[in-house]
Motif scaffolding. Sequence first.
Motif, PDB file in Angstrom:
ATOM      1  N   ALA A 179      32.953  49.223  20.975  1.00 24.93           N
ATOM      2  CA  ALA A 179      32.139  49.194  19.751  1.00 24.93           C
ATOM      3  C   ALA A 179      32.983  48.752  18.562  1.00 24.93           C
ATOM      4  N   ASP A 180      34.305  48.944  18.662  1.00 27.20           N
ATOM      5  CA  ASP A 180      35.160  48.546  17.532  1.00 27.20           C
ATOM      6  C   ASP A 180      35.276  47.024  17.410  1.00 27.20           C
ATOM      7  N   LEU A 182      32.580  45.270  16.969  1.00 28.92           N
ATOM      8  CA  LEU A 182      31.469  44.906  16.090  1.00 28.92           C
ATOM      9  C   LEU A 182      31.965  44.790  14.655  1.00 28.92           C
ATOM     10  N   LEU A 183      31.567  43.714  13.961  1.00 26.61           N
ATOM     11  CA  LEU A 183      31.953  43.584  12.564  1.00 26.61           C
ATOM     12  C   LEU A 183      31.115  44.511  11.695  1.00 26.61           C
ATOM     13  N   PRO A 185      29.438  48.049  12.256  1.00 26.42           N
ATOM     14  CA  PRO A 185      29.393  49.101  13.274  1.00 26.42           C
ATOM     15  C   PRO A 185      27.973  49.532  13.627  1.00 26.42           C
ATOM     16  N   ASP A 186      27.043  49.482  12.676  1.00 24.96           N
ATOM     17  CA  ASP A 186      25.694  49.964  12.948  1.00 24.96           C
ATOM     18  C   ASP A 186      24.709  48.827  13.185  1.00 24.96           C
TER      19      ASP A 186
END
Lengths: 277, 214
Positions: A179-180, A182-183, A185-186
């Motif tokens: 998940a890290d 992702l630019l 996070p949500d």
Amino acid sequence: MSIRVIDPGPLTTVQDGGRLGWAHLGVPRAGWLDADSAKFANRLVGNAEGAAVLETTYGGVSFVAQRALTFAVTGARCRVTAAGRAVSGDEPVTVRAGAEVVVGPALAGVRSYVALGGGVAVPAVLGSRSRDTLAGIGPEVLRSGAVLALGVAGRPAPLDVPPRDRRSGVLRLHRGPRADWLLEPDALHGASYTVAADSNRVGLRLEGRPVLRRAGELDSEGIVLGAVQVPGSGQPVVFLHDHPTTGGYPVVAVLDPQDLAACAQARPGERFTLRLV
Amino acid sequence: MDRRSVHSDGSRTRRGRTLAVGPHALLVEVSGADEARVLADWIRAGPLVCDDVVPAASTVLLDGVADLDRARSIVENWSPEQAVAQHGALVRIPVHYDGEDLGRVADLWGVSLDEVVGRHTGCEFVSSFTGFAPGFAYLTGLPPAWAVSRLESPRAHVPAGSVGLADAWCGIYPTSSPGGWLLLGRTDAVLWDLDRSGGPALLPPGTRVRFVVA
């Protein structure tokens, strides 16, 4: 006891619970995509829950019973006829020797499951009778004229409860190991995606706003069922049962196992909202 | 762009992180392929029950784990020093060194064609992990200095038995498939055989491999 395939439909395969324990040799797990429907079909005809069934894809299947046979059709809703007469899905139906059973195209959903009394008894490969469409392991895809042996039939159990309707329009996701990457996070939470036409047993491909992520690839690492991978295009893929055992695109989320059946029955163009749980 | 720090549920061990992969799997980061293989062997020997243990280039996936916290504590108590390296069987693979990329590898290494063959047959490789296709083993053993890039655009059709290099990996295609590895030659060895008595893969993780001129 056996059946002879008349029209195999676009893609009908033999499936059971799949082939665990071989991923380290590169062998996909395979197995039925909609487990609840497949097990329900088996219970209806009196099979053990894990017996091998037929899994159709959109187009149905037809076959002739070589002897008297009890069958049940579950999963994607479709018209079913036996010896020319309409019969109900979600319940056991017994036909005489020589009767043709026609499982029609899916009217809603994608995959219907046909359990046959005694279960499909083709030889197991690495402990399973599932066809893996990625690496080509397990019983051949059904062809016209193929004869499939069946096991010893049990006692049908017509009183059973079908799986609840799993179509909620939502796919629940757990945060993934990468998940890290992702630019934002949500980015996935609350996002809406459409099912792409090239979805198959390997993966449900989603189309929508590209997921922004770090460029590049990881060293290849092990992949789980339900892994949500984001390739360079930013269009996420939810891996289903015939997924490759390793991959180098980041797994940013993992589908909750309870939503696998919804993916199995999702048609191209259907929309899902993603929700992180 | 405002890049907020990302919450990670991974806890750090002496070597790397253990990362949850959904509710039933754990990804363990390790120092490299050899350590991944040793950890995978150790897990399989019994401390933890799971459906699949998948070593890879720098991770081990534990899939089908009942209790992630327990799995995490078991893995975090492991250290590579405890493990006795398992030396697998040695398999000799005869190769016809007539691959399409033999000259390209010779150029990249700055040596003659014969010297490419000499280097390749001079290394002892170990099967680290399998992926890409059933029975496709990623073999370590090539010195890092001899690492080569993959083809910019993969070939649509690489014949079964092709022996190739990518980065510092060596691999043999079990079946014909698309592929971007630099091809040194081909072998008649059968990499994947469901009827093989010792198991379908000729080169399961841990197997030592020597290439010889056919």
